[in-house]
Design an enzyme around this catalytic site. Structure first.
Site, PDB file in Angstrom:
ATOM      1  N   ASP A 105       0.735  -3.070 -10.101  1.00 46.49           N
ATOM      2  CA  ASP A 105      -0.148  -2.315  -9.222  1.00 46.49           C
ATOM      3  C   ASP A 105      -1.316  -1.800 -10.074  1.00 46.49           C
ATOM      4  OD1 ASP A 105       2.285  -2.606  -7.815  1.00 46.49           O
ATOM      5  OD2 ASP A 105       1.902  -0.805  -6.645  1.00 46.49           O
ATOM      6  N   LYS A 166      -3.118  -2.137  -0.876  1.00 41.69           N
ATOM      7  CA  LYS A 166      -2.413  -0.863  -0.732  1.00 41.69           C
ATOM      8  C   LYS A 166      -3.360   0.178  -0.141  1.00 41.69           C
ATOM      9  CE  LYS A 166       0.260   0.837  -3.838  1.00 41.69           C
ATOM     10  NZ  LYS A 166       0.814   1.365  -5.114  1.00 41.69           N
ATOM     11  N   LYS A 195       1.180  -3.296   1.033  1.00 44.32           N
ATOM     12  CA  LYS A 195       2.155  -2.330   0.547  1.00 44.32           C
ATOM     13  C   LYS A 195       1.695  -0.941   0.955  1.00 44.32           C
ATOM     14  CE  LYS A 195       4.167  -0.315  -3.655  1.00 44.32           C
ATOM     15  NZ  LYS A 195       4.254  -0.391  -5.137  1.00 44.32           N
TER      16      LYS A 195
END
Length: 237
Positions: A105, A166, A195
């Site tokens: 990430d 995200k 996500k």
């Protein structure tokens, strides 16, 4: 590398059945070795999608999870995003991959985007994608952006090779919600997933996010979610 479970939009899961969608997160700066080992073992015991840990703990957690089927995720330019140089991000991404992480990430340069530096914003992400060769999840920090900036951020992240979009890096930016998830799902190209992240504390909240189209949930409250014991007082980042 295992594929993230794909689910129908109208799914209904028991709390325990939500585990394969959860990235079990522990990034406390004062976490000890024993706590990190316990965290990794929890991911195995409960069947979480991955153990999300700080890069400094990767050698320990990778060794602990070897052969279990549980993936190891880490992050860079996080928890405060946009503070690393692009070269620094790429170097850290390569090291994270070398240490055995399966997923990464990353924070983005929100200030660059707001300054109209779109090429630099895109290349900052692309450099990480090239350096690590892993699925990269890009934390877009949607609440900090105008409508036009949101559209640009999504497109630039996908152009750069992001595997996941995200909504935010943590609950300090946004409490994950179905509206933000649907926003990203509606704009994601084929093969790009979403996500959800940020103060996910309860089974019901997690279920709503999955129904909105998220395929992963990032949370430090995984145990509370899968036992349906989480509520507003539950700690979660």
């Amino acid at each position: 590398m295992s594929e993230t479970t794909v689910h129908p939009a109208g799914l209904d899961l028991t709390p325990a059945e939500m585990a394969p969608f959860i990235q079990h997160t522990k990034i406390d700066p004062d976490a000890t070795r024993d706590e990190m080992v316990a965290h990794a073992r929890e991911a195995v015991t409960h069947g979480f999608n991955a153990a999300m840990v700080s890069a400094s703990w990767l050698p320990l957690v990778v060794a602990e999870l070897k052969g279990t089927g549980v993936e190891v995720a880490s992050a860079l330019d996080f928890p405060t995003v946009g503070v690393m140089t692009s070269a620094g991000k790429a170097a850290e991404a390569a090291e994270i991959a070398r240490l055995g992480a399966d997923q990464l990430d990353m924070g983005v340069q929100v200030g660059w985007l707001k300054s109209g530096r779109y090429d630099d914003f895109r290349e900052d992400i692309a450099g990480v994608v090239r350096a690590c060769g892993l699925p990269v999840k890009v934390m877009l920090e949607l609440p900090l952006l105008t409508d036009a900036e949101k559209e640009a951020a999504v497109e630039l992240a996908m152009e750069a090779g992001a595997s996941y979009l995200k909504n935010a890096s943590s609950g300090q930016i946004e409490t994950a919600n179905p509206a933000s998830v649907r926003y990203l799902v509606d704009r994601a190209r084929e093969g790009v997933r979403v996500k959800a992240s940020g103060s996910i504390k309860s089974y019901r909240q997690g279920l709503e996010l999955l129904r909105a189209g998220a395929t992963l949930l990032g949370t430090s409250a995984g145990l509370a979610i899968i036992t349906d014991s989480g509520d507003a007082s539950t700690a979660s980042y």
